[in-house]
Design an enzyme around this catalytic site. Structure first.
Site, PDB file in Angstrom:
ATOM      1  N   THR A 198       6.146  -0.297 -35.065  1.00  0.00           N
ATOM      2  CA  THR A 198       5.226   0.496 -36.206  1.00  0.00           C
ATOM      3  C   THR A 198       6.351   1.481 -36.899  1.00  0.00           C
ATOM      4  OG1 THR A 198       3.137   0.360 -35.418  1.00  0.00           O
ATOM      5  CG2 THR A 198       3.495   2.345 -36.887  1.00  0.00           C
ATOM      6  N   LYS A 224      -1.260   1.172 -44.405  1.00  0.00           N
ATOM      7  CA  LYS A 224      -1.427  -0.014 -44.318  1.00  0.00           C
ATOM      8  C   LYS A 224      -2.539  -0.711 -44.723  1.00  0.00           C
ATOM      9  CE  LYS A 224       1.334  -0.571 -39.921  1.00  0.00           C
ATOM     10  NZ  LYS A 224       1.358  -0.974 -38.463  1.00  0.00           N
ATOM     11  N   GLU A 262       0.751  -1.195  -0.060  1.00  0.00           N
ATOM     12  CA  GLU A 262      -0.002   0.175  -0.092  1.00  0.00           C
ATOM     13  C   GLU A 262       0.775   1.309   0.017  1.00  0.00           C
ATOM     14  OE1 GLU A 262      -2.622  -0.259   3.387  1.00  0.00           O
ATOM     15  OE2 GLU A 262      -3.791  -1.857   2.380  1.00  0.00           O
TER      16      GLU A 262
END
EC number: 2.7.6.1
Length: 331
Positions: free
Chosen positions: A245, A211, A57
């Site tokens: 990419t 593409k 935590e």
């Protein structure tokens, strides 16, 4: 090496009066950038305790009075995104309970921005969920840079300032005096970004990598729309994640006759195997990114240039605090 791009912004603001109510606090995700912003503003980062308990935590405590103050919380929600997001929410809640007059969440990088819509049934729109969490925690305003999807601004019902890293990137590219420049979008979805970038570079020509899949179970075919033969191609995107990419695009541009290829992106997410792809491919003269996300020394390579957006963010924070125009910075 991180280069500080000072133009078109001053290197620092004039000194603030002693009774100013502007406060800047930093989360743990990019303390180096927060320090740069604080130097630009001429103020110290606010004292804050951040720690993690044995069970994982998080704990945050503001260590000075911020009652009635205009508080800015710097925290890009980069990897590990869930920890950094939760820390931001706790920081916002702590400031709200400490009676801050206004709380602005400053996210140089907005994690989960790619989950901006449903692409299949029974999915979460996580970018909207993050917006709800930030608002419900108590933020009065959000400042973010180069969102993956601009419509995320509409997910908030509080003021949202969306700023761009392009002035810093463009200023650096201009300093290189590159000849026969063509700006390239790596996909159709990034055309608007690339067009705006090209316009700022003296209306440089634009090319698009398209593409398309000819049939099911057939590999995608890449085409370049525009002339890149013998030109210096600058691939522009909002982020580089795994670099698949942008490397694919650079390979095609080389094949189509581009003499040089540069990559420009605001956010260096650099998930594996991005570093290997970018450094070992030999495709790029230079990979130019900003420091919205910290890049450890082991992830840096010779072709990498990191530009600082600290002055840009600092100027934006100052203008918001002074209730001045932010949009005029990008005209």
């Amino acid at each position: 090496m991180i280069r500080s791009a000072t133009l078109p912004f001053a290197s620092a603001l004039p000194s603030l009066p002693d009774n100013h109510r502007l406060r800047l606090f930093s989360g743990s995700s990019n303390s180096a950038l927060s320090q740069e912003v604080s130097r630009y503003l001429g103020i110290d980062l606010g004292p804050m305790i951040r720690k993690r308990f044995a069970d994982g935590e998080l704990y945050v405590q503001i260590q000075e009075s911020i009652r009635g103050c205009d508080v800015y919380l710097m925290q890009p929600t980069c990897w590990p995104v869930n920890d950094h997001l939760m820390e931001l929410l706790i920081m916002i809640d702590a400031c709200r309970r400490a009676s801050a007059r206004q709380i602005t969440a400053v996210l140089p990088y907005y994690g989960y921005a790619r989950a901006d819509r449903k692409t299949a049934g029974r999915e979460s729109i996580t970018a909207k969920l993050v917006a709800n969490l930030i608002t419900q925690a108590g933020a009065n305003r959000v400042l973010a840079m180069d969102l993956h999807s601009a419509q995320i601004q509409g997910y908030f019902d509080i003021p949202f300032d969306h700023v761009y890293g392009s002035p810093v990137l463009i200023d650096y590219l201009r300093s290189k005096n590159l000849a026969d420049l063509v700006v390239v979008s790596p996909d159709v979805g990034g055309v608007a970004r690339a067009r705006a970038f090209a316009k700022k570079l003296d209306d440089a020509p634009l090319a698009i990598i398209d593409k398309r899949r000819q049939a099911h179970n057939v590999a995608e075919v890449l085409n370049v729309i525009g002339d890149v033969q013998g030109k210096t191609a600058v691939l522009v995107d909002d982020m580089i994640d795994t670099a698949g990419t942008i490397c694919e695009g650079a390979r095609l541009l080389r094949k189509q006759g581009a003499s040089q290829v540069y990559a420009c992106a605001t956010h260096a997410v650099f998930s594996p195997p991005a570093i290997e792809r970018l450094s070992a491919s030999g495709l790029f003269e230079e990979v130019i990114v900003t420091n919205t996300i910290p890049i450890p020394e082991e992830n840096r390579f010779p072709q990498l240039t990191i530009l600082s957006v600290a002055n840009l963010l600092g100027e934006t924070i100052w203008r918001i605090h002074e209730e001045s125009s932010v949009s005029s910075m990008f005209r």
